[in-house]
Scaffold this motif. Structure first.
Motif, PDB file in Angstrom:
ATOM      1  N   LEU A   2       0.840  -1.106  -0.052  1.00  0.00           N
ATOM      2  CA  LEU A   2       0.097  -0.047  -0.140  1.00  0.00           C
ATOM      3  C   LEU A   2       0.844   1.328  -0.048  1.00  0.00           C
ATOM      4  CD1 LEU A   2      -2.782  -1.101   2.626  1.00  0.00           C
ATOM      5  CD2 LEU A   2      -2.990  -1.223   0.068  1.00  0.00           C
ATOM      6  N   GLY A   3       1.875   1.201   0.857  1.00  0.00           N
ATOM      7  CA  GLY A   3       2.891   2.539   0.948  1.00  0.00           C
ATOM      8  C   GLY A   3       3.440   2.808  -0.695  1.00  0.00           C
ATOM      9  N   LEU A   4       3.806   1.663  -1.134  1.00  0.00           N
ATOM     10  CA  LEU A   4       4.498   1.270  -2.367  1.00  0.00           C
ATOM     11  C   LEU A   4       3.579   2.168  -3.384  1.00  0.00           C
ATOM     12  CD1 LEU A   4       6.796   0.727  -4.625  1.00  0.00           C
ATOM     13  CD2 LEU A   4       5.520  -1.511  -4.843  1.00  0.00           C
ATOM     14  N   LEU A   5       2.075   1.716  -3.442  1.00  0.00           N
ATOM     15  CA  LEU A   5       1.203   2.290  -4.277  1.00  0.00           C
ATOM     16  C   LEU A   5       1.238   4.202  -3.978  1.00  0.00           C
ATOM     17  CD1 LEU A   5      -1.592  -0.321  -4.407  1.00  0.00           C
ATOM     18  CD2 LEU A   5      -0.117   0.315  -6.267  1.00  0.00           C
ATOM     19  N   VAL A   6       1.155   4.384  -2.788  1.00  0.00           N
ATOM     20  CA  VAL A   6       1.122   5.853  -2.539  1.00  0.00           C
ATOM     21  C   VAL A   6       2.150   6.729  -3.197  1.00  0.00           C
ATOM     22  CG1 VAL A   6       1.060   7.550  -0.668  1.00  0.00           C
ATOM     23  CG2 VAL A   6      -0.159   5.425  -0.151  1.00  0.00           C
ATOM     24  N   PHE A  26       7.893  12.256   1.386  1.00  0.00           N
ATOM     25  CA  PHE A  26       8.677  11.678   2.309  1.00  0.00           C
ATOM     26  C   PHE A  26       8.256  10.772   3.318  1.00  0.00           C
ATOM     27  CE2 PHE A  26      10.046  12.485   6.704  1.00  0.00           C
ATOM     28  CZ  PHE A  26      11.470  12.184   6.562  1.00  0.00           C
ATOM     29  N   VAL A  27       7.230  10.961   3.717  1.00  0.00           N
ATOM     30  CA  VAL A  27       6.621   9.891   4.661  1.00  0.00           C
ATOM     31  C   VAL A  27       6.284   8.686   3.976  1.00  0.00           C
ATOM     32  CG1 VAL A  27       4.366   9.331   5.855  1.00  0.00           C
ATOM     33  CG2 VAL A  27       5.379  11.618   6.086  1.00  0.00           C
ATOM     34  N   SER A  28       5.939   8.555   2.886  1.00  0.00           N
ATOM     35  CA  SER A  28       5.612   7.138   2.120  1.00  0.00           C
ATOM     36  C   SER A  28       6.695   6.333   1.745  1.00  0.00           C
ATOM     37  CB  SER A  28       4.568   7.300   1.072  1.00  0.00           C
ATOM     38  OG  SER A  28       5.245   8.230   0.145  1.00  0.00           O
ATOM     39  N   ILE A  29       7.784   7.111   1.179  1.00  0.00           N
ATOM     40  CA  ILE A  29       8.939   6.525   0.815  1.00  0.00           C
ATOM     41  C   ILE A  29       9.952   6.128   2.040  1.00  0.00           C
ATOM     42  CG2 ILE A  29      11.239   6.798  -0.299  1.00  0.00           C
ATOM     43  CD1 ILE A  29       9.961   8.515  -2.331  1.00  0.00           C
ATOM     44  N   PHE A  30      10.075   6.971   3.136  1.00  0.00           N
ATOM     45  CA  PHE A  30      10.676   6.727   4.392  1.00  0.00           C
ATOM     46  C   PHE A  30      10.091   5.552   4.982  1.00  0.00           C
ATOM     47  CE2 PHE A  30      11.275   6.971   8.906  1.00  0.00           C
ATOM     48  CZ  PHE A  30      12.794   6.872   8.954  1.00  0.00           C
ATOM     49  N   PHE A  31       8.732   5.367   5.169  1.00  0.00           N
ATOM     50  CA  PHE A  31       8.108   4.094   5.977  1.00  0.00           C
ATOM     51  C   PHE A  31       8.234   2.947   4.974  1.00  0.00           C
ATOM     52  CE2 PHE A  31       6.755   7.474   8.729  1.00  0.00           C
ATOM     53  CZ  PHE A  31       7.204   7.045   9.929  1.00  0.00           C
ATOM     54  N   TYR A  70       1.298   9.120   9.090  1.00  0.00           N
ATOM     55  CA  TYR A  70       0.460   8.661   7.889  1.00  0.00           C
ATOM     56  C   TYR A  70      -0.905   9.339   8.208  1.00  0.00           C
ATOM     57  CZ  TYR A  70       2.417   5.684   4.071  1.00  0.00           C
ATOM     58  OH  TYR A  70       3.248   5.128   3.204  1.00  0.00           O
ATOM     59  N   ILE A  71      -1.305   9.599   9.241  1.00  0.00           N
ATOM     60  CA  ILE A  71      -2.488  10.628   9.414  1.00  0.00           C
ATOM     61  C   ILE A  71      -2.325  11.923   8.784  1.00  0.00           C
ATOM     62  CG2 ILE A  71      -3.940  11.802  11.097  1.00  0.00           C
ATOM     63  CD1 ILE A  71      -3.641   9.140  12.751  1.00  0.00           C
ATOM     64  N   THR A  72      -1.170  12.463   9.209  1.00  0.00           N
ATOM     65  CA  THR A  72      -0.704  14.048   8.369  1.00  0.00           C
ATOM     66  C   THR A  72      -0.509  13.955   6.993  1.00  0.00           C
ATOM     67  OG1 THR A  72       1.608  13.472   8.833  1.00  0.00           O
ATOM     68  CG2 THR A  72       0.250  14.344  10.589  1.00  0.00           C
ATOM     69  N   ALA A  73       0.213  12.543   6.590  1.00  0.00           N
ATOM     70  CA  ALA A  73       0.173  12.489   4.969  1.00  0.00           C
ATOM     71  C   ALA A  73      -1.051  12.425   4.571  1.00  0.00           C
ATOM     72  CB  ALA A  73       1.007  11.147   4.919  1.00  0.00           C
ATOM     73  N   PHE A  74      -2.174  11.469   4.931  1.00  0.00           N
ATOM     74  CA  PHE A  74      -3.470  11.190   4.362  1.00  0.00           C
ATOM     75  C   PHE A  74      -4.105  12.516   4.145  1.00  0.00           C
ATOM     76  CE2 PHE A  74      -7.754  10.503   5.473  1.00  0.00           C
ATOM     77  CZ  PHE A  74      -8.211  10.123   4.072  1.00  0.00           C
ATOM     78  N   ILE A  75      -4.396  13.361   5.494  1.00  0.00           N
ATOM     79  CA  ILE A  75      -4.870  14.751   5.283  1.00  0.00           C
ATOM     80  C   ILE A  75      -4.213  15.644   4.319  1.00  0.00           C
ATOM     81  CG2 ILE A  75      -5.412  16.837   6.717  1.00  0.00           C
ATOM     82  CD1 ILE A  75      -5.819  14.546   9.042  1.00  0.00           C
ATOM     83  N   THR A  76      -2.880  15.715   4.300  1.00  0.00           N
ATOM     84  CA  THR A  76      -2.235  16.555   3.447  1.00  0.00           C
ATOM     85  C   THR A  76      -2.691  16.249   2.037  1.00  0.00           C
ATOM     86  OG1 THR A  76      -0.319  17.034   4.843  1.00  0.00           O
ATOM     87  CG2 THR A  76      -0.221  17.532   2.645  1.00  0.00           C
ATOM     88  N   CYS A  77      -2.375  14.776   1.719  1.00  0.00           N
ATOM     89  CA  CYS A  77      -2.782  14.415   0.274  1.00  0.00           C
ATOM     90  C   CYS A  77      -4.324  14.764  -0.196  1.00  0.00           C
ATOM     91  CB  CYS A  77      -2.452  12.901   0.280  1.00  0.00           C
ATOM     92  SG  CYS A  77      -2.198  12.339  -1.421  1.00  0.00           S
ATOM     93  N   ARG A  93      -4.780  10.111  -9.962  1.00  0.00           N
ATOM     94  CA  ARG A  93      -3.575   9.341  -9.435  1.00  0.00           C
ATOM     95  C   ARG A  93      -3.495  10.017  -8.031  1.00  0.00           C
ATOM     96  NH1 ARG A  93      -0.431   9.968 -14.795  1.00  0.00           N
ATOM     97  NH2 ARG A  93      -0.776   7.812 -15.771  1.00  0.00           N
ATOM     98  N   ARG A  94      -3.929  11.320  -7.967  1.00  0.00           N
ATOM     99  CA  ARG A  94      -3.726  11.892  -6.563  1.00  0.00           C
ATOM    100  C   ARG A  94      -4.866  11.494  -5.570  1.00  0.00           C
ATOM    101  NH1 ARG A  94      -2.012  17.910  -8.582  1.00  0.00           N
ATOM    102  NH2 ARG A  94       0.080  17.378  -9.200  1.00  0.00           N
ATOM    103  N   ALA A  95      -6.031  11.245  -6.274  1.00  0.00           N
ATOM    104  CA  ALA A  95      -7.207  10.941  -5.468  1.00  0.00           C
ATOM    105  C   ALA A  95      -6.968   9.367  -5.030  1.00  0.00           C
ATOM    106  CB  ALA A  95      -8.299  10.780  -6.349  1.00  0.00           C
ATOM    107  N   ALA A  96      -6.384   8.627  -6.050  1.00  0.00           N
ATOM    108  CA  ALA A  96      -5.981   6.996  -5.626  1.00  0.00           C
ATOM    109  C   ALA A  96      -4.907   7.246  -4.419  1.00  0.00           C
ATOM    110  CB  ALA A  96      -5.892   6.676  -6.856  1.00  0.00           C
TER     111      ALA A  96
END
Length: 135
Positions: A2-6, A26-31, A70-77, A93-96
């Motif tokens: 899932l993180g890879l997809l993000v 940053f969040v998605s690649i780091f984690f 990821y909560i902050t990344a989800f809200i930001t995204c 793509r951004r919505a997905a």
């Protein structure tokens, strides 16, 4: 996965034009990288060689931090998705990516709960319940 997809979905857009997506990347690649390293550690059973490290506590802290970030990344995204974008494929793509960021956040949250239970020793197996039940 899932993180890879993000980060793959966001990397395929013009994310560099929007500062908010840099945080999500940053969040998605780091984690994603750290999760793959933890996976390899457990796959190769390296945690048995480094027995002095409290792995269950470390895994619980990692999952809790990943959940919060990821909560902050989800809200930001999700907040940065613009439905009136002139590039329709960027919007899709951004919505997905927002959807998969939410799923990743939930997965890390559930993993935090399981890690907490493992750290506290709340789970038991059939062998320990048989031994302690008849004593």
């Amino acid at each position: 996965v899932l993180g890879l997809l993000v980060w793959a979905l966001i990397a395929d857009t013009t994310y560099y034009l929007h500062a908010a997506y840099s945080w999500v990347m940053f969040v998605s690649i780091f984690f994603w990288i750290v999760t793959v390293l933890f996976f390899m550690t457990y796959l190769l059973q390296l945690q048995l060689k480094f027995y002095m490290i409290p792995w269950s506590l470390m895994l619980m802290i990692f999952n809790a931090v990943a959940t919060v970030l990821y909560i902050t990344a989800f809200i930001t995204c999700a907040a940065a998705v613009q439905p009136t974008s002139w590039r329709q494929w960027d919007y899709n793509r951004r919505a997905a990516a927002s959807f998969f960021a939410c799923l990743t956040m939930v997965a890390y949250g559930v993993s935090t709960i399981f890690s907490f239970r493992a750290w506290k020793g709340l789970g038991s197996n059939a062998a320990t319940s048989q031994v302690t039940g008849h004593a």
